[in-house]
Scaffold this motif. Structure first.
Motif, PDB file in Angstrom:
ATOM      1  N   PRO A  73      -8.805   1.174 -23.322  1.00 37.07           N
ATOM      2  CA  PRO A  73      -7.538   1.349 -22.594  1.00 37.07           C
ATOM      3  C   PRO A  73      -7.686   2.164 -21.315  1.00 37.07           C
ATOM      4  O   PRO A  73      -7.003   1.904 -20.319  1.00 37.07           O
ATOM      5  CB  PRO A  73      -6.642   2.065 -23.612  1.00 37.07           C
ATOM      6  N   ASP A  74      -8.579   3.151 -21.336  1.00 38.92           N
ATOM      7  CA  ASP A  74      -8.763   3.981 -20.137  1.00 38.92           C
ATOM      8  C   ASP A  74      -9.295   3.153 -18.967  1.00 38.92           C
ATOM      9  O   ASP A  74      -8.943   3.408 -17.810  1.00 38.92           O
ATOM     10  CB  ASP A  74      -9.723   5.137 -20.432  1.00 38.92           C
ATOM     11  N   ASP A  75     -10.145   2.168 -19.270  1.00 39.56           N
ATOM     12  CA  ASP A  75     -10.649   1.290 -18.211  1.00 39.56           C
ATOM     13  C   ASP A  75      -9.505   0.469 -17.600  1.00 39.56           C
ATOM     14  O   ASP A  75      -9.426   0.306 -16.377  1.00 39.56           O
ATOM     15  CB  ASP A  75     -11.713   0.345 -18.762  1.00 39.56           C
ATOM     16  N   LEU A  76      -8.636  -0.053 -18.457  1.00 38.73           N
ATOM     17  CA  LEU A  76      -7.506  -0.838 -17.966  1.00 38.73           C
ATOM     18  C   LEU A  76      -6.584   0.020 -17.110  1.00 38.73           C
ATOM     19  O   LEU A  76      -6.091  -0.418 -16.060  1.00 38.73           O
ATOM     20  CB  LEU A  76      -6.732  -1.432 -19.144  1.00 38.73           C
ATOM     21  N   ASP A  77      -6.339   1.246 -17.547  1.00 36.38           N
ATOM     22  CA  ASP A  77      -5.494   2.167 -16.786  1.00 36.38           C
ATOM     23  C   ASP A  77      -6.113   2.457 -15.427  1.00 36.38           C
ATOM     24  O   ASP A  77      -5.421   2.489 -14.398  1.00 36.38           O
ATOM     25  CB  ASP A  77      -5.316   3.454 -17.589  1.00 36.38           C
ATOM     26  N   GLU A  78      -7.423   2.643 -15.410  1.00 37.30           N
ATOM     27  CA  GLU A  78      -8.124   2.922 -14.150  1.00 37.30           C
ATOM     28  C   GLU A  78      -8.078   1.715 -13.213  1.00 37.30           C
ATOM     29  O   GLU A  78      -7.845   1.862 -12.003  1.00 37.30           O
ATOM     30  CB  GLU A  78      -9.578   3.286 -14.456  1.00 37.30           C
ATOM     31  N   ILE A  79      -8.282   0.513 -13.742  1.00 40.27           N
ATOM     32  CA  ILE A  79      -8.232  -0.701 -12.916  1.00 40.27           C
ATOM     33  C   ILE A  79      -6.845  -0.877 -12.308  1.00 40.27           C
ATOM     34  O   ILE A  79      -6.707  -1.213 -11.122  1.00 40.27           O
ATOM     35  CB  ILE A  79      -8.623  -1.932 -13.761  1.00 40.27           C
ATOM     36  N   SER A  80      -5.816  -0.662 -13.112  1.00 38.17           N
ATOM     37  CA  SER A  80      -4.448  -0.799 -12.609  1.00 38.17           C
ATOM     38  C   SER A  80      -4.189   0.182 -11.473  1.00 38.17           C
ATOM     39  O   SER A  80      -3.663  -0.193 -10.412  1.00 38.17           O
ATOM     40  CB  SER A  80      -3.452  -0.569 -13.751  1.00 38.17           C
ATOM     41  N   TYR A  81      -4.568   1.428 -11.672  1.00 36.84           N
ATOM     42  CA  TYR A  81      -4.349   2.454 -10.642  1.00 36.84           C
ATOM     43  C   TYR A  81      -5.148   2.157  -9.381  1.00 36.84           C
ATOM     44  O   TYR A  81      -4.605   2.221  -8.260  1.00 36.84           O
ATOM     45  CB  TYR A  81      -4.721   3.829 -11.199  1.00 36.84           C
ATOM     46  N   ARG A  82      -6.425   1.827  -9.525  1.00 35.06           N
ATOM     47  CA  ARG A  82      -7.260   1.569  -8.345  1.00 35.06           C
ATOM     48  C   ARG A  82      -6.760   0.362  -7.553  1.00 35.06           C
ATOM     49  O   ARG A  82      -6.788   0.369  -6.317  1.00 35.06           O
ATOM     50  CB  ARG A  82      -8.713   1.340  -8.776  1.00 35.06           C
ATOM     51  N   SER A  83      -6.295  -0.660  -8.245  1.00 35.44           N
ATOM     52  CA  SER A  83      -5.774  -1.842  -7.548  1.00 35.44           C
ATOM     53  C   SER A  83      -4.560  -1.476  -6.703  1.00 35.44           C
ATOM     54  O   SER A  83      -4.445  -1.889  -5.538  1.00 35.44           O
ATOM     55  CB  SER A  83      -5.402  -2.927  -8.565  1.00 35.44           C
ATOM     56  N   ILE A  84      -3.650  -0.714  -7.288  1.00 36.63           N
ATOM     57  CA  ILE A  84      -2.452  -0.305  -6.545  1.00 36.63           C
ATOM     58  C   ILE A  84      -2.818   0.653  -5.417  1.00 36.63           C
ATOM     59  O   ILE A  84      -2.241   0.575  -4.320  1.00 36.63           O
ATOM     60  CB  ILE A  84      -1.434   0.321  -7.512  1.00 36.63           C
ATOM     61  N   ALA A  85      -3.776   1.536  -5.664  1.00 40.14           N
ATOM     62  CA  ALA A  85      -4.206   2.470  -4.614  1.00 40.14           C
ATOM     63  C   ALA A  85      -4.818   1.727  -3.424  1.00 40.14           C
ATOM     64  O   ALA A  85      -4.655   2.146  -2.270  1.00 40.14           O
ATOM     65  CB  ALA A  85      -5.209   3.472  -5.185  1.00 40.14           C
ATOM     66  N   ILE A  86      -5.510   0.624  -3.677  1.00 40.39           N
ATOM     67  CA  ILE A  86      -6.051  -0.190  -2.585  1.00 40.39           C
ATOM     68  C   ILE A  86      -4.933  -0.933  -1.869  1.00 40.39           C
ATOM     69  O   ILE A  86      -4.885  -1.008  -0.636  1.00 40.39           O
ATOM     70  CB  ILE A  86      -7.093  -1.194  -3.133  1.00 40.39           C
ATOM     71  N   GLY A  87      -4.002  -1.495  -2.632  1.00 41.01           N
ATOM     72  CA  GLY A  87      -2.950  -2.314  -2.040  1.00 41.01           C
ATOM     73  C   GLY A  87      -1.909  -1.536  -1.277  1.00 41.01           C
ATOM     74  O   GLY A  87      -1.326  -2.054  -0.309  1.00 41.01           O
ATOM     75  N   PHE A  88      -1.657  -0.274  -1.673  1.00 38.44           N
ATOM     76  CA  PHE A  88      -0.542   0.471  -1.073  1.00 38.44           C
ATOM     77  C   PHE A  88      -0.689   0.686   0.432  1.00 38.44           C
ATOM     78  O   PHE A  88       0.246   0.398   1.189  1.00 38.44           O
ATOM     79  CB  PHE A  88      -0.369   1.809  -1.799  1.00 38.44           C
ATOM     80  N   PRO A  89      -1.807   1.209   0.936  1.00 45.04           N
ATOM     81  CA  PRO A  89      -1.910   1.379   2.394  1.00 45.04           C
ATOM     82  C   PRO A  89      -1.875   0.063   3.157  1.00 45.04           C
ATOM     83  O   PRO A  89      -1.351  -0.003   4.272  1.00 45.04           O
ATOM     84  CB  PRO A  89      -3.247   2.114   2.584  1.00 45.04           C
ATOM     85  N   ILE A  90      -2.432  -0.999   2.560  1.00 46.32           N
ATOM     86  CA  ILE A  90      -2.395  -2.311   3.219  1.00 46.32           C
ATOM     87  C   ILE A  90      -0.954  -2.802   3.304  1.00 46.32           C
ATOM     88  O   ILE A  90      -0.503  -3.286   4.350  1.00 46.32           O
ATOM     89  CB  ILE A  90      -3.271  -3.318   2.444  1.00 46.32           C
ATOM     90  N   PHE A  91      -0.213  -2.658   2.195  1.00 45.91           N
ATOM     91  CA  PHE A  91       1.194  -3.058   2.187  1.00 45.91           C
ATOM     92  C   PHE A  91       2.010  -2.202   3.151  1.00 45.91           C
ATOM     93  O   PHE A  91       2.906  -2.718   3.841  1.00 45.91           O
ATOM     94  CB  PHE A  91       1.753  -2.922   0.763  1.00 45.91           C
ATOM     95  N   THR A  92       1.720  -0.912   3.216  1.00 42.13           N
ATOM     96  CA  THR A  92       2.454  -0.019   4.119  1.00 42.13           C
ATOM     97  C   THR A  92       2.315  -0.477   5.561  1.00 42.13           C
ATOM     98  O   THR A  92       3.309  -0.561   6.306  1.00 42.13           O
ATOM     99  CB  THR A  92       1.937   1.424   3.977  1.00 42.13           C
ATOM    100  N   LEU A  93       1.096  -0.793   5.969  1.00 45.71           N
ATOM    101  CA  LEU A  93       0.877  -1.260   7.342  1.00 45.71           C
ATOM    102  C   LEU A  93       1.548  -2.611   7.580  1.00 45.71           C
ATOM    103  O   LEU A  93       2.243  -2.808   8.582  1.00 45.71           O
ATOM    104  CB  LEU A  93      -0.622  -1.367   7.614  1.00 45.71           C
ATOM    105  N   GLY A  94       1.355  -3.545   6.655  1.00 42.15           N
ATOM    106  CA  GLY A  94       1.852  -4.898   6.871  1.00 42.15           C
ATOM    107  C   GLY A  94       3.341  -5.049   6.722  1.00 42.15           C
ATOM    108  O   GLY A  94       4.004  -5.650   7.571  1.00 42.15           O
ATOM    109  N   ALA A  95       3.903  -4.506   5.641  1.00 45.11           N
ATOM    110  CA  ALA A  95       5.314  -4.752   5.328  1.00 45.11           C
ATOM    111  C   ALA A  95       6.261  -3.777   5.996  1.00 45.11           C
ATOM    112  O   ALA A  95       7.460  -4.075   6.103  1.00 45.11           O
ATOM    113  CB  ALA A  95       5.514  -4.710   3.810  1.00 45.11           C
ATOM    114  N   LEU A  96       5.766  -2.620   6.434  1.00 43.45           N
ATOM    115  CA  LEU A  96       6.661  -1.644   7.056  1.00 43.45           C
ATOM    116  C   LEU A  96       6.320  -1.386   8.524  1.00 43.45           C
ATOM    117  O   LEU A  96       7.112  -1.701   9.407  1.00 43.45           O
ATOM    118  CB  LEU A  96       6.640  -0.323   6.273  1.00 43.45           C
TER     119      LEU A  96
END
Length: 420
Positions: free
Chosen positions: A317-340
């Motif tokens: 479960p810890d691996d799944l939690d880490e993958i979920s967090y890292r994916s969102i951490a990668i996507g957030f700055p990209i989304f911030t630049l593109g969508a806002l």
């Protein structure tokens, strides 16, 4: 065969390769218990086959994008068909990146269906290549839309990993309030996914049957000199009209199961001549998805979440939690630049203002605020595990409402997106 036909063929090939890859991922995960096979060897073999197949699908998807771009002269993200297809391609690209980092076969079993459903959803919209309207003829189309879609794609992988975590950790044998609540909400999440499938099934089914209903609606246009001018609009439905356009009369309605249509009119506060048809589509998605869900429950004789959960027991479960967090951490700055950031710059150039409370703008901001709160709670308040995973799941539901619900229900400046 011209370039556009190659593009359409590449789209179909990519779709079927993704479906085949999903089947291979299922075999890789569940087939290792068959006939006492060596689980490690089996998973390694079928995992490699699955990843190669999904990579070939992604390559075909890139060919679709490149050939359609070459034919139209602009990046194919200018309407709902093109954008949702591009989003599914970015989901697969994000999955490939995360897979190469973490090497978790089971991610494909959950990420592939997301891309497949988005592609199937895209295919219900008009596929014709159309010239860009003036407000879209800008370099910001390339920057704003592609970055927003890429950020959302990583959110999708975060959603898949978060959902896997919840299914992995749920305790179906316990009957305490916390366990019962988690089981109910997990089942509701899967039901919501099936609603989207219901949309695709209903549209394709009635399209194959050539169903048609036509309504006539009087509209009033007020010009700059405050003179009223009435026009007659013909609105064509390709689904049985449970919901009729506001203030309209039926001209022709095909029969369906002997039922009499329509049942009610769209509320007057829903703006746009297509509001009734769009609400009707939402109603049919809910009806078809609900019927499909209960049919699956009847056939399987158990909740869907309880059926899926045992396949995840080998995962940490810890691996799944880490993958979920890292994916969102990668996507957030990209989304911030593109969508806002770049979206506001383009809005200033196209409409003369940075912000105008357009529904799509508002929901893009809500999405950004939600993921900002997710990262804040994760990093500052120690939200991990179950809490973090639920936020990842809810966040992507917000994303999908921004992409689908706003276009189908709420009219705005982004209504040129090609809703049919």
């Amino acid at each position: 065969m011209n370039v556009l036909e190659i593009s359409r063929l590449a789209f179909v090939i990519a779709f079927y390769l993704y479906c085949l890859s999903f089947i291979f991922y299922v075999v890789a995960v569940t087939g290792k218990t068959w006939r006492n096979r060596d689980p490690v060897r089996h998973e390694r073999k079928w995992g490699a086959v699955s990843f190669v197949t999904s990579s070939l699908g992604l390559l075909s998807h890139f060919i679709y994008c490149g050939t359609r771009w070459a034919y139209s002269g602009h990046i194919p993200v200018s309407n709902m068909y093109e954008f949702m297809t591009f989003l599914s391609m970015m989901v697969m690209l994000a999955f490939t990146v995360i897979f190469l980092i973490y090497r978790k076969i089971l991610i494909g079993m959950f990420a592939l269906p997301v891309a497949i459903i988005i592609m199937a959803y895209a295919a219900v919209f008009p596929k014709d290549v159309q010239p860009l309207i003036p407000s879209l003829q800008s370099i910001w189309l390339y920057i704003h839309v592609t970055l927003a879609a890429t950020g959302e794609a990583f959110f999708a992988i975060g959603f898949a990993a978060g959902l896997m975590y919840l299914l992995r950790t749920v305790e179906f044998d316990k009957q305490d309030k916390s366990s019962l609540r988690q089981k109910r909400w997990l089942e509701f999440t899967l039901y919501s996914i099936i609603i989207v499938l219901g949309f695709v099934i209903s549209v394709y089914g009635f399209r194959a049957a050539n169903y048609e209903a036509v309504f006539v609606q009087n509209t009033t246009v007020i010009d700059s000199e405050v003179q009223e001018d009435s026009t007659i609009e013909r609105i064509v439905y390709n689904l049985p009209p449970i919901v009729a356009p506001d203030d309209s009369k039926p001209e022709y309605i095909d029969s369906f199961l002997g039922l009499k249509f329509p049942w009610f009119e769209a509320p007057s506060w829903m703006k746009g001549e297509q509001a009734g048809r769009q609400l009707n589509t939402v109603v049919w998605a809910v009806v078809t998805g609900t019927l499909l869900y209960f049919l699956l429950r009847l056939l399987l004789r158990k909740p869907l979440s309880r059926l899926i959960a045992p396949t995840l027991k080998s995962l940490d479960p810890d691996d799944l939690d880490e993958i979920s967090y890292r994916s969102i951490a990668i996507g957030f700055p990209i989304f911030t630049l593109g969508a806002l950031v770049f979206a506001m710059i383009w809005a200033q150039q196209a409409w003369g203002r940075f912000w105008g409370w357009d529904p799509k703008e508002v929901w893009a901001l809500i999405t950004w605020l939600f993921y900002s709160a997710y990262l804040h709670l994760r990093l500052s308040r120690g939200f991990q595990g179950r809490q973090s995973s639920w936020l990842a799941v809810i966040g992507f539901i917000v994303v999908m409402f921004t992409l689908i619900g706003v276009n189908l229900i709420i009219a705005g400046l982004h209504s040129y997106a090609g809703v049919d």
